[in-house]
Motif scaffolding. Sequence first.
Motif, PDB file in Angstrom:
ATOM      1  N   SER A   1      -3.084  -0.676  -8.938  1.00 18.56           N
ATOM      2  CA  SER A   1      -2.839  -1.445  -7.716  1.00 18.56           C
ATOM      3  C   SER A   1      -1.445  -2.054  -7.720  1.00 18.56           C
ATOM      4  CB  SER A   1      -3.889  -2.557  -7.572  1.00 18.56           C
ATOM      5  OG  SER A   1      -5.190  -2.028  -7.556  1.00 18.56           O
ATOM      6  N   TRP A   2      -1.021  -2.575  -8.851  1.00 21.65           N
ATOM      7  CA  TRP A   2       0.286  -3.206  -8.951  1.00 21.65           C
ATOM      8  C   TRP A   2       1.406  -2.183  -8.765  1.00 21.65           C
ATOM      9  CZ3 TRP A   2       2.036  -8.106  -9.085  1.00 21.65           C
ATOM     10  CH2 TRP A   2       3.338  -8.338  -9.522  1.00 21.65           C
ATOM     11  N   GLY A   3       1.216  -0.984  -9.284  1.00 23.00           N
ATOM     12  CA  GLY A   3       2.260   0.031  -9.212  1.00 23.00           C
ATOM     13  C   GLY A   3       2.162   0.963  -8.026  1.00 23.00           C
ATOM     14  N   ASP A   4       1.164   0.791  -7.175  1.00 19.86           N
ATOM     15  CA  ASP A   4       1.011   1.690  -6.033  1.00 19.86           C
ATOM     16  C   ASP A   4       2.160   1.483  -5.047  1.00 19.86           C
ATOM     17  OD1 ASP A   4      -0.032   3.546  -4.287  1.00 19.86           O
ATOM     18  OD2 ASP A   4      -1.363   2.101  -3.309  1.00 19.86           O
ATOM     19  N   PHE A   5       2.762   2.569  -4.620  1.00 27.09           N
ATOM     20  CA  PHE A   5       3.861   2.515  -3.660  1.00 27.09           C
ATOM     21  C   PHE A   5       3.479   3.157  -2.326  1.00 27.09           C
ATOM     22  CE2 PHE A   5       7.526   4.472  -1.594  1.00 27.09           C
ATOM     23  CZ  PHE A   5       8.401   3.398  -1.492  1.00 27.09           C
ATOM     24  N   VAL A   6       2.797   4.290  -2.380  1.00 25.03           N
ATOM     25  CA  VAL A   6       2.524   5.055  -1.164  1.00 25.03           C
ATOM     26  C   VAL A   6       1.583   4.289  -0.242  1.00 25.03           C
ATOM     27  CG1 VAL A   6       1.638   7.226  -0.255  1.00 25.03           C
ATOM     28  CG2 VAL A   6       2.932   7.207  -2.387  1.00 25.03           C
ATOM     29  N   GLY A   7       0.513   3.733  -0.786  1.00 25.72           N
ATOM     30  CA  GLY A   7      -0.455   3.022   0.044  1.00 25.72           C
ATOM     31  C   GLY A   7       0.154   1.846   0.799  1.00 25.72           C
ATOM     32  N   PRO A   8       0.805   0.897   0.115  1.00 20.84           N
ATOM     33  CA  PRO A   8       1.428  -0.216   0.849  1.00 20.84           C
ATOM     34  C   PRO A   8       2.529   0.219   1.808  1.00 20.84           C
ATOM     35  CG  PRO A   8       1.157  -0.780  -1.455  1.00 20.84           C
ATOM     36  CD  PRO A   8       0.815   0.672  -1.331  1.00 20.84           C
TER      37      PRO A   8
END
Length: 273
Positions: free
Chosen positions: A203-210
């Motif tokens: 969750s902390w490293g997710d880029f595409v979703g946010p």
Amino acid sequence: MSRSYRYALYVVLAAVVLALLSPIAWLVLTSLKSPAEMAAFPPTWVPDEPRFGNYADAVTSIDFLGATQNSLTIAIIHTTLTTLSSAWVGFGFARFSAPGRKQLFVVLLSTMMLPGIVTLVPTYLLFAKVDLVNTFWPWVLWGLGGSPFLIFLFRQFFAGIPREMEEAAVIDGCGYARMFWRIFLPQSWPVIAASVILNFTWSWGDFVGPALLLSPDSTTLAVAMAGGYVNEQGLPLNNLVAAGAVLYLLPVLVLFLFMQRRFVSGLTTTGLK
């Protein structure tokens, strides 16, 4: 084991550790360089005068604290809900008997082979239809859906608990919901630790979703850092990017160091029955 063999093993292990730590060391050194040192060729390995002010500039150049709060909120929500929902489903697969249970478990595991990027666009269209874009509700729904890998870990762990403990709880009048919360879940701390680290890191490293679901005002730190450190000409300030990346890594490193033992225990004991 001979002394010469032991020394050779230590040398090999030290070389592997240095190779693994070299990118982090280069990142830290880069975060302390000046713009002139960043543009120098051949590149300078160690900055002449470390610029610790790069970290202050990395925090003030973008809405660092606001984006960090958004990242923490999403990570905590998703981690908590995914851990609890995966534990509950894993408990059901481990302790309940029903027709088609094994086939359903195989279908669940087969979903691990489907890349998440494949379902991202259809998921976005569904969230857009119900006006959940630019909110944190997608991560709530993803958390309630659980994780196939974590369901597998919890299922393996719960399957190893003796059946006599369950039978004794039933005789004492304990229902399965209470049994899960009072007996099974408190014993699964190693798996919970592994779930927390894996989910928080994702969750902390997710880029595409946010980047797809959130607006620039409410986005996460990863997205804010990607396009925030630029000069007047729009060129990236790589020394500030490196400083921001060092600060970005700290929460994950602290979490892993704090829960390292339970994380390793959770991954090693779930395969034992």
